[in-house]
Write an enzyme that holds these catalytic residues in place. Structure first.
Site: not given
Ligand SMILES: Nc1ncnc2c1ncn2[C@@H]1O[C@H](COP(=O)(O)OP(=O)(O)O)[C@@H](O)[C@H]1O
Length: 307
Positions: A87, A164, A198, A242, A253
């Protein structure tokens, strides 16, 4: 320029159960909705090129109409997709191309963690377990980011990682018109490897991926190649991972995506806003196809190797 009035941050700080919803009611954009009619399949991982990505039948998705809406508003797009699907990479490239900010709520959360602010220790535990932070906190962080952008004259956005949950989607839908939701899908075999591969440069923040994926053709399913995105030599010795990209946390996740975020796809599908795009491989194989699916053209703009 779109008039963008944002005033729900203060209200989200209240502790009432429906704080975010009532707060969102106070958050208004003076914009006109665009109508799109897309559909998608529901799988996060699929081996086929989804015929529904061919939007040639829907010219309104093209840059001419979407980049700048007649009233002057820029695009408001959302990226959905499992962890590791890419994404950030594609949202960042499209934001450069279309000229709107790429706003990743994961980045906002990580910035908050790095700031050692009041939320920091609370967030650390949640994020490092791969859980979602509360809707109130995420909306507060997003509001602050939008307010800053508004002050700088930004309009439009590509959201990555938000919404989300269905509740977040309802709140967003209640305050603004999302033009298009791009649902990126990648074969499940590749998702875990991509997350584990990553790396981030601790100095420049560049994102890279060490995983090189080759899936053999099997049982009528085509093979797939996704090359790695290696860092440039100056970043190679500064790479970090990360803390939530460990195997156990990534699997958690992915489970949370299935249970909590998957219904968001249905939310947008039922509103005719969901565009499914099955990534056929890495960036070289996918980028031009994604642009075609969006009726966009990239006239040689320079992109970093990864978002
Ligand atoms: N819209 C959201 N609602 C709740 N938690 C979020 C949201 N966006 C990000 N997070 C938090 O930040 C973390 C990292 O998000 P992100 O970088 O988007 O991860 P991913 O690689 O899983 O898409 C998530 O695992 C969550 O804990």
């Amino acid at each position: 320029m779109a008039v963008f009035s944002l005033c729900f941050r203060a209200a989200t700080a209240t502790k009432t159960p429906n704080a975010a919803v009532s707060a969102a009611a106070a958050f208004s954009y003076l914009i006109r909705p665009l109508s799109h009619s897309f559909s998608s399949s529901s799988s996060c991982s699929s081996s086929t090129f989804d015929p529904e990505i061919d939007l040639s039948r829907n010219k309104s998705a093209g840059l001419g109409t979407l980049k700048r809406e007649p009233k002057g508003r820029n695009v408001q797009w959302v990226f959905l997709g499992c962890p590791g699907v890419g994404k950030g990479t594609y949202a960042s490239r499209l934001s450069n191309l279309v000229g709107v900010p790429h706003i990743a709520t994961g980045d906002l959360v990580r910035d908050e963690l790095a700031s050692s602010g009041p939320l920091s220790s609370q967030l650390k535990e949640i994020v490092n377990q791969g859980k979602l932070v509360s809707d109130e906190i995420i909306i507060d962080l997003l509001s602050k980011r939008l307010e800053k952008g508004e002050a700088k004259g930004e309009s439009g956005f590509i959201l990555d990682g938000f919404p989300r949950t269905v509740r977040q989607a309802e709140i967003l839908e209640g305050v603004t018109d999302i033009d298009l939701v791009i649902n990126l899908k990648l074969r499940e075999e590749a998702l875990l490897a991509k997350c584990l591969g990553r790396r981030i440069c601790s100095e420049c923040g560049g994102n890279y991926n060490l995983a090189s994926i080759d899936i053999k053709a099997e049982n009528g399913r085509p093979g797939m190649h996704m090359g790695s995105l290696p860092p440039p030599p100056e970043c190679a010795s500064k790479l970090i991972t990360r803390p939530d990209d460990t195997e156990e946390v990534v699997k958690n996740r992915l489970r949370i995506y299935q249970s909590t975020t998957r219904p968001v796809e249905g939310f947008y599908r039922s509103r005719g806003k969901l565009l499914a795009f099955d990534l056929p491989g890495g960036i070289p194989e996918s980028w031009s196809k994604l642009l075609r699916a969006l009726n966009l053209e990239d006239h040689g703009s320079k992109h970093p190797a990864a978002a």
